[in-house]
Design a protein around this motif. Sequence first.
Motif: not given
Length: 492
Positions: A166-169, A195-202, A218-223
């Motif tokens: 529901q959050r992803i939708d 996998r459970s991160d709503v931003v990445y799944r969306t 955009v992913r800024d590589g490692q921390s």
Amino acid sequence: MSVTILIHSEEHVRNAAEWGTVFAESLDAPIQPIAVGNDCEVLRRHAESILDAKFKRQNQGSTKVLALEQDLDQILDCCSEIGSRVLVILHADQHESWQKQLFEKSTFPVVWLCPAAAPPVDESHLVGGFEANVKETNRLSMRLLGMRPSTWASHSLPPIDLELAQRIDLVRRAFDRQGSHPETLVLVPIESIDRSDVVYRTGQLLLDHDFGTSVLLVRDGQSIVPNLVTRFRRWTDSITPPLTRSQRLALQEDLESGSNPSWEFLGLISASSTLAAFGLLQNSAAVIIGAMLIAPLMTPIMGAGQAITLGNRPLFKTAFCAIGLGFVGALCSSILFGAFVLLFDRPDLSPEKATEMWARCNPSPIDFCVGLVGGMAAAYARTRSHLSSALAGAAIAAALVPPISTAGLQLVFGIWAPISEGRPVIGPLLVVFINVLTIMIGSSFVLWLRGMRVRSQKDRRRQDRWESRAIVVLILVILLVLVAVLNAKLPS
């Protein structure tokens, strides 16, 4: 440092020509296209003919398109060699699973782009993902595109009490409303690849969902800390190339075999300790150096260092047993030798007559540096065949056996009382303890830099926790001993 763009098809060639110049101008970096896939020579030549003229200004000359197989490690190694500032993945349905793995595994800043049209011409066509993450979104959009989003697809993350679907939708519908202009770009910073991160799944759903709008994850590589470690490793690799697979295996087998307790190992360490005890009684530096040369104790200590880099607990236990056996054997041999000497004479072991012995009864912070540098030198020499002779020099610098022999002689001669020159028995044993720990840490660090580390992601996840705990425990123990030594040095 370059903008690396992966190309899978002729359509990607056109997309790279349009979007590559935007990224390169904003980052002020040259562009390195890579044709990816099996038998991609035709694609490479086609891309080179198109992109050579397109990127002439950014590259200040001709553009050479590389050709690589669709292999994650090979791609990342190539990015390391050419010094990628950002890795651009152009979305392709048939390669989505592989691209997803690359996006998640990359240690470089990476963008995953689904270009529906040309790049945005101004800020009115750039949409940020979540206004709640405005600072990070503005930073990345300015870095990659030279502009900030004018509007936001969603002002906040959906309520956490909703189901994940529901959050992803809910978020996707908010993003859909921004696709009103063909040149609109929705930029979504990805902080977590869970996998459970709503931003990445969306974001993944938006890449697949054709609604006439370009999408950029955009992913800024490692921390910060892992990224600094990775950059440091790349710098050291550029100075001294890491070991090849065959060299790593040979070195691993050599250290493992040398870390096993054996009668031969016990005999050598006993002979070394006896010779060192003789040199201490004669106050002869030359004899003591000879005892250091035949001492085999460095190999199991380096084996323990390798066990830490590989997360190999069985090897660590084996090496620790060998170190313990060597210590007991050396101590007992020096005690027996001292008892044998007492049958005939009682040497003068005063600080004035036995300077070599008492020099090892007063540990100082310098001993920490001696062990650390000696361990690093020994490990590096062990990884470079033409420098193997330097291993003896590292063993001399570490000076492991003479302090053990000093403790054994002082035990059998009944020298217990502390004096201004140092603490009998306790001082030499503390020197040994310091050297063993610092050699272990120093050799582990150099072996890691030289490529002796866990390769597979599965093994890394399983062993990282033990490896981290071992390193933290060793460093804490070293710091505690250092504090104790410094306190002992302070005037009362």
